[in-house]
Design a protein around this motif. Sequence first.
Motif, PDB file in Angstrom:
ATOM      1  N   LYS A 140       0.870  -1.178   0.000  1.00  0.00           N
ATOM      2  CA  LYS A 140       0.000   0.000   0.000  1.00  0.00           C
ATOM      3  C   LYS A 140       0.906   1.226   0.000  1.00  0.00           C
ATOM      4  O   LYS A 140       1.885   1.268   0.759  1.00  0.00           O
ATOM      5  N   SER A 141       0.614   2.197  -0.841  1.00  0.00           N
ATOM      6  CA  SER A 141       1.493   3.366  -0.916  1.00  0.00           C
ATOM      7  C   SER A 141       0.674   4.649  -0.980  1.00  0.00           C
ATOM      8  O   SER A 141      -0.495   4.648  -1.379  1.00  0.00           O
ATOM      9  N   SER A 142       1.312   5.717  -0.579  1.00  0.00           N
ATOM     10  CA  SER A 142       0.669   7.034  -0.611  1.00  0.00           C
ATOM     11  C   SER A 142       1.641   8.038  -1.196  1.00  0.00           C
ATOM     12  O   SER A 142       2.857   7.890  -1.092  1.00  0.00           O
ATOM     13  N   MET A 143       1.087   9.073  -1.827  1.00  0.00           N
ATOM     14  CA  MET A 143       1.945  10.128  -2.376  1.00  0.00           C
ATOM     15  C   MET A 143       1.169  11.435  -2.482  1.00  0.00           C
ATOM     16  O   MET A 143       0.000  11.448  -2.884  1.00  0.00           O
ATOM     17  N   PHE A 144       1.853  12.508  -2.079  1.00  0.00           N
ATOM     18  CA  PHE A 144       1.357  13.862  -2.362  1.00  0.00           C
ATOM     19  C   PHE A 144       2.399  14.534  -3.241  1.00  0.00           C
ATOM     20  O   PHE A 144       3.598  14.447  -2.976  1.00  0.00           O
ATOM     21  N   GLY A 145       1.939  15.187  -4.291  1.00  0.00           N
ATOM     22  CA  GLY A 145       2.858  15.890  -5.181  1.00  0.00           C
ATOM     23  C   GLY A 145       2.338  17.263  -5.533  1.00  0.00           C
ATOM     24  O   GLY A 145       1.119  17.471  -5.627  1.00  0.00           O
ATOM     25  N   ILE A 146       3.246  18.207  -5.711  1.00  0.00           N
ATOM     26  CA  ILE A 146       2.849  19.552  -6.121  1.00  0.00           C
ATOM     27  C   ILE A 146       3.928  20.124  -7.020  1.00  0.00           C
ATOM     28  O   ILE A 146       5.131  19.894  -6.814  1.00  0.00           O
ATOM     29  N   GLY A 147       3.508  20.836  -8.038  1.00  0.00           N
ATOM     30  CA  GLY A 147       4.446  21.461  -8.961  1.00  0.00           C
ATOM     31  C   GLY A 147       4.028  22.887  -9.260  1.00  0.00           C
ATOM     32  O   GLY A 147       2.838  23.215  -9.209  1.00  0.00           O
ATOM     33  N   ALA A 148       4.993  23.737  -9.532  1.00  0.00           N
ATOM     34  CA  ALA A 148       4.711  25.137  -9.858  1.00  0.00           C
ATOM     35  C   ALA A 148       5.593  25.560 -11.021  1.00  0.00           C
ATOM     36  O   ALA A 148       6.771  25.202 -11.072  1.00  0.00           O
ATOM     37  N   LYS A 149       5.015  26.312 -11.958  1.00  0.00           N
ATOM     38  CA  LYS A 149       5.770  26.807 -13.114  1.00  0.00           C
ATOM     39  C   LYS A 149       5.525  28.296 -13.294  1.00  0.00           C
ATOM     40  O   LYS A 149       4.381  28.759 -13.234  1.00  0.00           O
ATOM     41  N   LEU A 150       6.596  29.030 -13.510  1.00  0.00           N
ATOM     42  CA  LEU A 150       6.519  30.457 -13.856  1.00  0.00           C
ATOM     43  C   LEU A 150       6.886  30.583 -15.326  1.00  0.00           C
ATOM     44  O   LEU A 150       8.015  30.273 -15.719  1.00  0.00           O
ATOM     45  N   THR A 151       5.932  31.010 -16.140  1.00  0.00           N
ATOM     46  CA  THR A 151       6.142  31.076 -17.586  1.00  0.00           C
ATOM     47  C   THR A 151       6.597  32.463 -17.992  1.00  0.00           C
ATOM     48  O   THR A 151       6.012  33.477 -17.579  1.00  0.00           O
ATOM     49  N   PHE A 152       7.645  32.512 -18.831  1.00  0.00           N
ATOM     50  CA  PHE A 152       8.156  33.800 -19.309  1.00  0.00           C
ATOM     51  C   PHE A 152       7.131  34.475 -20.218  1.00  0.00           C
ATOM     52  O   PHE A 152       6.409  33.801 -20.962  1.00  0.00           O
ATOM     53  N   PRO A 153       7.047  35.810 -20.206  1.00  0.00           N
ATOM     54  CA  PRO A 153       6.067  36.535 -21.033  1.00  0.00           C
ATOM     55  C   PRO A 153       6.215  36.190 -22.517  1.00  0.00           C
ATOM     56  O   PRO A 153       7.333  36.135 -23.038  1.00  0.00           O
ATOM     57  N   GLY A 154       5.081  35.953 -23.174  1.00  0.00           N
ATOM     58  CA  GLY A 154       5.081  35.669 -24.607  1.00  0.00           C
ATOM     59  C   GLY A 154       5.724  34.350 -24.983  1.00  0.00           C
ATOM     60  O   GLY A 154       6.178  34.178 -26.116  1.00  0.00           O
ATOM     61  N   SER A 155       5.780  33.423 -24.059  1.00  0.00           N
ATOM     62  CA  SER A 155       6.486  32.170 -24.314  1.00  0.00           C
ATOM     63  C   SER A 155       5.787  31.034 -23.574  1.00  0.00           C
ATOM     64  O   SER A 155       5.079  31.257 -22.600  1.00  0.00           O
ATOM     65  N   ALA A 156       6.009  29.821 -24.059  1.00  0.00           N
ATOM     66  CA  ALA A 156       5.530  28.657 -23.315  1.00  0.00           C
ATOM     67  C   ALA A 156       6.611  28.161 -22.367  1.00  0.00           C
ATOM     68  O   ALA A 156       6.377  27.281 -21.547  1.00  0.00           O
ATOM     69  N   ALA A 157       7.818  28.697 -22.501  1.00  0.00           N
ATOM     70  CA  ALA A 157       8.937  28.256 -21.669  1.00  0.00           C
ATOM     71  C   ALA A 157       8.850  28.898 -20.294  1.00  0.00           C
ATOM     72  O   ALA A 157       8.334  30.006 -20.125  1.00  0.00           O
ATOM     73  N   GLY A 158       9.385  28.198 -19.322  1.00  0.00           N
ATOM     74  CA  GLY A 158       9.373  28.731 -17.972  1.00  0.00           C
ATOM     75  C   GLY A 158      10.219  27.908 -17.040  1.00  0.00           C
ATOM     76  O   GLY A 158      10.852  26.926 -17.435  1.00  0.00           O
TER      77      GLY A 158
END
Length: 436
Positions: free
Chosen positions: A155-173
């Motif tokens: 039996k296993s448990s997991m909590f995950g969280i991610g955050a991304k800051l995207t540069f203006p006018g771009s999909a990159a971040g």
Amino acid sequence: MEELLKMAQKKADQVELFILDQKFNEVSFENAQLHEIATSYQSGVSLRIIKDKKLGFAYTRNLINPDELVQNALSSLVGNVPAEYELPATDQKDLPQLNTYDSTIEKISNAQIVSECQRLCEILKPTGAEVFIWAFATENNLRILNHRGTDLKTKSSMFGIGAKLTFPGSAAGIYRTWFAKKFEPMPENLINELITLYQKGLKEIKITPGKMKVLFMPNDLYALNWRIMSGTSGKSIYEKISPIAEKIGEKIFSEKITIFDDPHDDRYPDARAFDDEGVATQKLTLIEAGVLKSFYYDLNYAQKMATKSTGHGYRRGQWASDSIAIKPNPNLEHLRYKPGDKTINEIIDSIDRGIIIEGVLGAHSGNIPNGDFAIGANPALYVEKGEIIGQVKDVMVAGNIYELFKNVLEVSKDTYLSYSGVMPGILFEQVTVATK
């Protein structure tokens, strides 16, 4: 399930049941606004049979008609897929007891997950970036039974969280992720690192292409790991497509590189005492101080190569896979690098001229079995005299891992749990960098 096992045993030489139940709570924010909340429950049963040394396979999400599941597995025998291996007799009492489950995961509500996402949004919004947040909490119950009396549960448990800051006018971040066995807010140091790198990358600059130092951050090392996993897989050895098939005992990488798989490391989520075939797992060193030490096998390819399974038969594909619907194959699920002596910041300070790869595009591009790669850096941060000067667009990094890993300057001592395991940052020299 015992009745289903008996029913299948009457019609096949070997029988295995793989039973998985999952609960998944998921929240996402787009541009710092709540985008989606979802809760899902999934369960399923896979039946693997071997009859006359041929493989049969079937699965269901809803076990209403056990006889139909058995008939479907029998029908698939017409594919004549060879299966000359023997399913294992594994006693749970002989396996290590791992700490894989934290019961507090059961009390995590979507409201609590939303609250943590909102907390992150409030911290990150002042950067002016588009803020994307995603988080989940999951509980998994796995059981494997076979005709030899193997009956294993975890039996296993997991909590995950991610955050991304995207540069203006771009999909990159810039993005960072955090995973734990229970609810844990994203650590302050990760949030600060995210903000600092984003702010330093706001300025767009042009650079002269050529050979230079390249720092792969922990989140993006998976693009190189895919090539290492391919080269050391028992499947690649059997198919004669690994360029290192005859190099056990030889130095193939820099002495700074030690790579191992440690499924018993239960400081992190998803530690495993047995693989998806019911074989006991073990710590396995693949490369030690640059010297190739081992390959890894599931039952099928171990039999083909006249060796034993190393406990690496998992139901995974290269991309995220449905464990119920896929048959076991050799996989590394708990990859680790031996950490180095310097922090990632100290490594950046040491770069006279080079780039930091903070995201990759086309990680699958290139001849993966041969170790070739041609990766788009998305984004690349340019470093000069130990300072991040800005962001460079349209950067490609290309080469071959068996040359690249001979030119390792530093392996960081700080590591992150990321897509392909617990990863450090690695600084390489003399890497070919192309720009438009």
